[in-house]
Design a protein around this motif. Structure first.
Motif, PDB file in Angstrom:
ATOM      1  N   UNK A 518       0.833  -1.207   0.000  1.00  0.00           N
ATOM      2  CA  UNK A 518       0.000   0.000   0.000  1.00  0.00           C
ATOM      3  C   UNK A 518       0.857   1.242   0.000  1.00  0.00           C
ATOM      4  N   UNK A 519       0.270   2.336  -0.517  1.00  0.00           N
ATOM      5  CA  UNK A 519       0.890   3.663  -0.481  1.00  0.00           C
ATOM      6  C   UNK A 519      -0.122   4.616   0.139  1.00  0.00           C
ATOM      7  N   UNK A 520       0.227   5.199   1.267  1.00  0.00           N
ATOM      8  CA  UNK A 520      -0.679   6.102   1.977  1.00  0.00           C
ATOM      9  C   UNK A 520      -0.200   7.535   1.809  1.00  0.00           C
ATOM     10  N   UNK A 521      -1.032   8.329   1.208  1.00  0.00           N
ATOM     11  CA  UNK A 521      -0.697   9.726   0.974  1.00  0.00           C
ATOM     12  C   UNK A 521      -1.967  10.547   1.009  1.00  0.00           C
ATOM     13  N   UNK A 522      -1.805  11.870   0.918  1.00  0.00           N
ATOM     14  CA  UNK A 522      -2.971  12.748   0.934  1.00  0.00           C
ATOM     15  C   UNK A 522      -3.822  12.524  -0.308  1.00  0.00           C
ATOM     16  N   UNK A 523      -5.132  12.592  -0.153  1.00  0.00           N
ATOM     17  CA  UNK A 523      -6.038  12.411  -1.288  1.00  0.00           C
ATOM     18  C   UNK A 523      -5.850  13.499  -2.334  1.00  0.00           C
ATOM     19  N   UNK A 524      -5.303  14.638  -1.896  1.00  0.00           N
ATOM     20  CA  UNK A 524      -5.079  15.718  -2.860  1.00  0.00           C
ATOM     21  C   UNK A 524      -3.884  15.450  -3.760  1.00  0.00           C
ATOM     22  N   UNK A 552      -5.526   1.662  -1.882  1.00  0.00           N
ATOM     23  CA  UNK A 552      -4.648   2.829  -2.000  1.00  0.00           C
ATOM     24  C   UNK A 552      -4.098   2.979  -3.408  1.00  0.00           C
ATOM     25  N   UNK A 553      -4.045   1.874  -4.145  1.00  0.00           N
ATOM     26  CA  UNK A 553      -3.540   1.930  -5.523  1.00  0.00           C
ATOM     27  C   UNK A 553      -4.595   2.522  -6.454  1.00  0.00           C
ATOM     28  N   UNK A 554      -5.813   2.041  -6.345  1.00  0.00           N
ATOM     29  CA  UNK A 554      -6.864   2.512  -7.256  1.00  0.00           C
ATOM     30  C   UNK A 554      -7.298   3.936  -6.956  1.00  0.00           C
ATOM     31  N   UNK A 555      -7.118   4.394  -5.715  1.00  0.00           N
ATOM     32  CA  UNK A 555      -7.588   5.734  -5.359  1.00  0.00           C
ATOM     33  C   UNK A 555      -6.546   6.824  -5.538  1.00  0.00           C
ATOM     34  N   UNK A 556      -5.250   6.442  -5.594  1.00  0.00           N
ATOM     35  CA  UNK A 556      -4.191   7.455  -5.623  1.00  0.00           C
ATOM     36  C   UNK A 556      -3.495   7.602  -6.962  1.00  0.00           C
ATOM     37  N   UNK A 557      -3.851   6.771  -7.963  1.00  0.00           N
ATOM     38  CA  UNK A 557      -3.116   6.788  -9.215  1.00  0.00           C
ATOM     39  C   UNK A 557      -4.045   6.915 -10.408  1.00  0.00           C
TER      40      UNK A 557
END
Length: 955
Positions: A518-524, A552-557
């Motif tokens: 997983x990669x956790x970062x700001x949604x912005x 986290x992959x599908x939502x951040x990339x």
């Protein structure tokens, strides 16, 4: 016996010996002679003052022994102290000490008992003494002045063993072994401590002793409970505080302190096996010092190693070093806290803090493991510099080896208030693996106004190195932290990126997300592209399926793609799927059909390995390269061109010389010659680069037809030795050729034509060498794998061909011009090839082809007369066009993969080239003897060159 006479003779001998030493007449005295000298001293000890000659003994020992050093120096001091203390616990042999337990003493012999005889009145001059006797351990002989007895009528036998008591002799004294030394002196005992008798307390080490204390045998222990000081010297000298060798043990106890001020000083050292342990404190004072070194053995730090040093601990052989859970290493300006080479290992279970240093743990050939805590603070020399300029790392592999930050290990890069450092958590160069199962903290940093912005990397990877963040691994990226520079990182764990961090994840590298990662970062912070690994696909025989990606992959990339060239990712209404690319899409070679034919689940382990290799292809070029290596797509077409090279050499380099020099006369003549050539051909199209070495012998006969025309025949033998570039293989061939020719020479015109046929036979070696990344069975890990096979086979060829040449020479005042045109065509019939010796051995069908070429050029030169002969120097310029025609494909079969057969596309291509060369020839020195040498450079898609020379005789 006249002892006054003996005294005078001994005194004269020693005085002359001293004079010889002082006059430097004695350069070196062997160890064995020292033993003889000692016995002589002992014999006259009762009548001489031996203290007068102790300086002589020391001087002779210095001349006869190697310079005191870490290993051999111990022997010198044991030799010297042996003589000084007059101990006989050891004997000297070939410069080394051995225990006298190895020698059997002869049994004691008792002489007949005689009644005592009253001595006469004391003589006025000679003091009487008892006859000398030898003790079993040979203690010092003290000769009291007593009355000389009267000679008995019959002499008793010479005593061999002493008889202090005429009735009951004393038993021999046991041999005492000494393997612990302190300040140049060996002491009895198996476990001795400083501060306790017989050892001293604090000790200073300088040029007078060089090694403070140590143990030189297994089972013997020396413990330091005091202070050892290695004095600072004006130059670099290897001073050692404590040393163990040959299995010996050295321990610096809790109260022990080792202060290292000397340049090149070593606190504790293990040579040739042994054990060292630090429970106290080692203080280092400059960047040329080392806390502890191990050549073959082990060292463990349970105490403190502090200060400024090059290494806290280092292993230079197959040994091991460890910083235990209670161990603390805190260093300034260090090159490596723990350094490993020579196949050894280094482990940190405690705490390592590095300020202003290069690395906490480093290996050039071995393994390093961190189970503790590593803290890297600001290196001032890197302030304002980019990480790429000065690569460093908390854990650093440079060469071969592995680096693992275990589940319990933590790597802290800097502190929240430190300046920008350009320091990395894990750095690797070469085909190495860096693995993180613990925590890497890349802290947020405050940037000094006006400084250059730099970035900290969790992984700094070059020259093929890879990084792995395992399921338990955590990487925390501060404001300027990035996952990796260069290389590829495979992530099964967690990557946390602070909201203020605007950096990309990778720079000039790639991050591959694996199943569960997983990669956790700001949604912005919507990132551009994410690459997923094969663990999301699983079994490679499945053509398509749904991807269960981490949220986290599908939502951040914005984009998701596959790391393997064999798969592509497709999105359908928010659902991500994978699809296998067919081999016809991946390559336009007819080999693709063969791969599709064998692509099924047959429980064949060799097939699985093949598709593991192909699936690891990350690009189309890498996929094609794997096919080249396994199926020899560049190797087998090159064989035809190598054969052609040898034929061209035989014809052009040898026969062209005949055409120029064999002119028609009114009688028949013979010609004999030898030529050699070395040629380097570079890669073009699907032809591998190779180097040819050619040697040829030929003999022929020329028949005159008329004044300007002759004919003849040539028989030649050519030896071809060829090696492929990058160790792809080699070839050895023997070629036999017969040639018939017509030669026309009229004024300045020469025309030459020949027909030839030949046969060649030789040996082939093909090397299959490739590396790839392979997943384990449950796709939770990845590792480097390699395929290295040497495949052998035979090669046979038949060939026929023709050569034609015409030239005209124009003479000017100072130079001449000679335009030339040449055509050549060769038909080669290569027999079938059957390889053996490896998993991917091939069976190939016949390969045939016609290789033709046309050449147009000119020679610019000058001829100088040399007696009856002539020197011809020329510059040759020309262009060449190849018109080749090989079979389009060659059939093959890999027996280990099944009964299916396939084809390899030869991708035949013609080549245009330009040539420039220089030639020197000396002709007709004596009745038909000529020599020549030539260098030629060929400009093409990839440039080549050749150098040749030879000798011929016409008779």
């Amino acid at each position: 016996m006249n002892y006054n006479s003996n005294y005078k003779k001994s005194q004269s001998f020693f005085e002359s010996l001293v004079k010889k030493v002082k006059n430097k007449k004695i350069i070196r005295i062997k160890g064995s002679f020292l033993l003889i000298l000692y016995k002589a001293c002992k014999f006259v000890r009762g009548v001489m003052n031996m203290k007068k000659y102790r300086f002589l003994l020391l001087l002779l020992a210095l001349h006869g022994t190697k310079v005191f050093s870490q290993d051999k120096g111990l022997i010198f001091w044991s030799d010297f102290m042996y003589f000084k203390n007059q101990e006989e616990d050891y004997y000297l042999k070939n410069g080394s000490l051995y225990s006298r337990k190895e020698i059997e003493l002869p049994p004691p012999i008792s002489p007949p008992i005689e009644p005592p005889v009253e001595p006469p009145v004391k003589p006025p001059i000679d003091p009487p003494i008892t006859p000398p006797v030898e003790q079993p351990i040979k203690p010092p002989i003290v000769v009291p002045p007593i009355v000389k007895p009267v000679e008995p009528p019959v002499k008793p036998p010479t005593p061999i063993q002493p008889i202090p008591d005429p009735i009951v002799p004393d038993p021999p004294k046991p041999t005492v072994e000494k393997y612990i030394f302190y300040n140049n002196v060996f002491y009895e005992g198996t476990d001795l401590k400083t501060g306790s008798s017989p050892l001293g307390g604090d000790l200073t080490v300088d040029m007078s002793n060089k090694i403070g204390m140590g143990s030189i045998k297994e089972g013997y222990v020396i413990e330091n409970e005091n202070t050892i000081s290695l004095n600072k010297l004006p130059e670099i000298q290897t001073l050692v505080g404590m040393q163990g060798s040959n299995g010996g043990t050295i321990i610096n106890q809790n109260s022990g302190v080792i202060n290292i001020e000397s340049y090149g000083g070593i606190g504790m050292s293990i040579l040739n096996s042994g054990y060292a342990e630090n429970n106290g404190t080692i203080n280092l004072y400059n960047s040329y010092t080392v806390g502890a070194t191990v050549e073959n053995g082990s060292f463990i730090n349970k105490g403190n190693i502090l200060g400024a040093a090059r290494y806290a601990m280092a292993t230079l052989g197959s040994g091991s070093v460890e910083n235990s859970s209670t161990g603390n290493i805190s260093l300034l300006g260090v090159f490596a806290g723990i350094y490993v080479s020579g196949g050894g290992s280094g482990v940190n279970n405690g705490a390592i803090t590095v300020l202003d240093g290069n690395s906490a743990m480093m290996t050039t050939n071995g393994s390093i493991i961190n189970n503790g805590t590593i803290t890297m603070n600001t290196p001032s020399y890197n302030n304002g510099n980019n990480t790429m300029e000065i690569p460093s790392g908390a854990m650093f592999i440079n060469g071969f080896g592995t680096a693992i930050n275990s589940e319990s290990g933590v790597i802290n890069i800097g502190t929240p208030t430190s300046l920008m450092r350009a320091t990395n958590a894990m750095t690797g160069e070469g085909a190495v693996v860096l693995e993180n199962s613990g925590t890497i903290n890349m802290y947020t940093n405050t940037v000094t106004p006006g400084s250059i912005l730099t970035t900290d990397f969790a992984y700094f990877l070059t020259e093929g190195a890879i990084g792995k963040n395992m399921p338990t691994g955590v990487i925390n990226l501060g404001e300027y932290g990035m996952v990796n520079y260069g290389g590829t990182v495979y992530n099964w764990g967690v990557i946390n990126k602070e909201e203020t961090n605007t950096q990309s994840l990778s720079y000039n590298g790639k991050l591959v997300m694996e199943s569960g990662g997983s990669i956790n970062t700001s949604k912005s912070q919507m990132l551009e592209t994410i690459v997923i690994g094969r663990s999301y696909v699983g079994n490679y025989y499945v053509d398509s399926g749904v991807l269960n990606l981490h949220s986290s992959i599908t939502s951040n990339f914005k984009e998701i793609k596959s790391n393997s060239k064999l798969y592509e990712v497709i999105e359908n209404n928010g659902v991500y799927e994978f699809k296998r690319n067919r081999f016809e899409i991946l390559t336009d070679d007819v080999l693709a059909k063969y791969l599709e034919d064998i692509y099924y689940d047959s429980n064949n382990s060799t097939k699985n390995e093949l598709f593991d290799i192909l699936t690891s292809s990350e690009s189309g070029s890498q996929f094609e390269w794997y096919l080249d290596e396994i199926f020899g797509r560049g190797y087998f077409p090159s064989l035809m061109y190598q054969t052609n090279d040898a034929i061209v050499f035989t014809n052009e380099t040898i026969l062209n010389q005949i055409s120029e020099k064999t002119q028609a006369t009114n009688k028949e003549s013979y010609i004999f010659g030898y030529s050699f050539e070395k040629m380097k051909k570079d890669v073009y199209e699907n032809i591998l680069g190779y180097t040819d070495e050619l040697n040829s012998f030929f003999i022929g006969k020329n028949y005159p037809i008329k004044e300007s025309l002759s004919s003849g025949w040539i028989l030649s033998y050519t030896r071809l030795d060829s090696k492929f570039k990058d160790n792809k293989g080699k070839r050895e061939d023997n070629m036999f050729q017969g040639t018939g020719y017509l030669n026309y020479n009229k004024d300045t015109v020469n025309a030459f034509g020949s027909f030839f046929a030949g046969y060649s036979k030789g040996n082939l070696d093909r090397n299959v060498q490739l590396g790839y990344l392979d997943y384990n069975e449950d796709f939770t890990d990845i590792s480097f794998e390699s395929l290295n096979e040497s495949l052998s086979s035979d090669i046979k060829n038949y060939y026929v061909g023709a050569l034609g040449k015409i030239s005209k020479k124009y003479d000017f005042n100072f130079i001449y011009l000679e335009p030339v045109a040449r055509v050549e065509s060769i038909g080669i019939f290569q027999r079938d090839i059957s390889e053996s010796g490896g998993t991917y051995s091939l069976e190939l069908d016949n390969l045939n082809g016609v290789l033709s070429s046309g050449y147009v050029g000119t020679g610019i030169g000058k001829v100088f007369t040399i007696g009856k002969g002539a020197l011809n120097m020329a510059l040759n310029l020309g262009v060449k066009q190849e018109l080749n025609s090989l079979d389009d494909t060659v059939k093959f079969k890999v027996n280990s993969l099944g009964s299916e057969s396939g084809e390899i596309d030869l991708k035949n291509k013609n080549r245009f080239s330009k040539e420039v060369g220089v030639r020197t020839e000396v002709g007709n020195l004596w009745d038909g003897l000529s020599l020549y040498g030539e260098y030629k450079y060929i400009f093409s898609e990839d440039n080549s060159w050749k150098v040749s020379g030879g000798v011929r005789v016409k008779f």
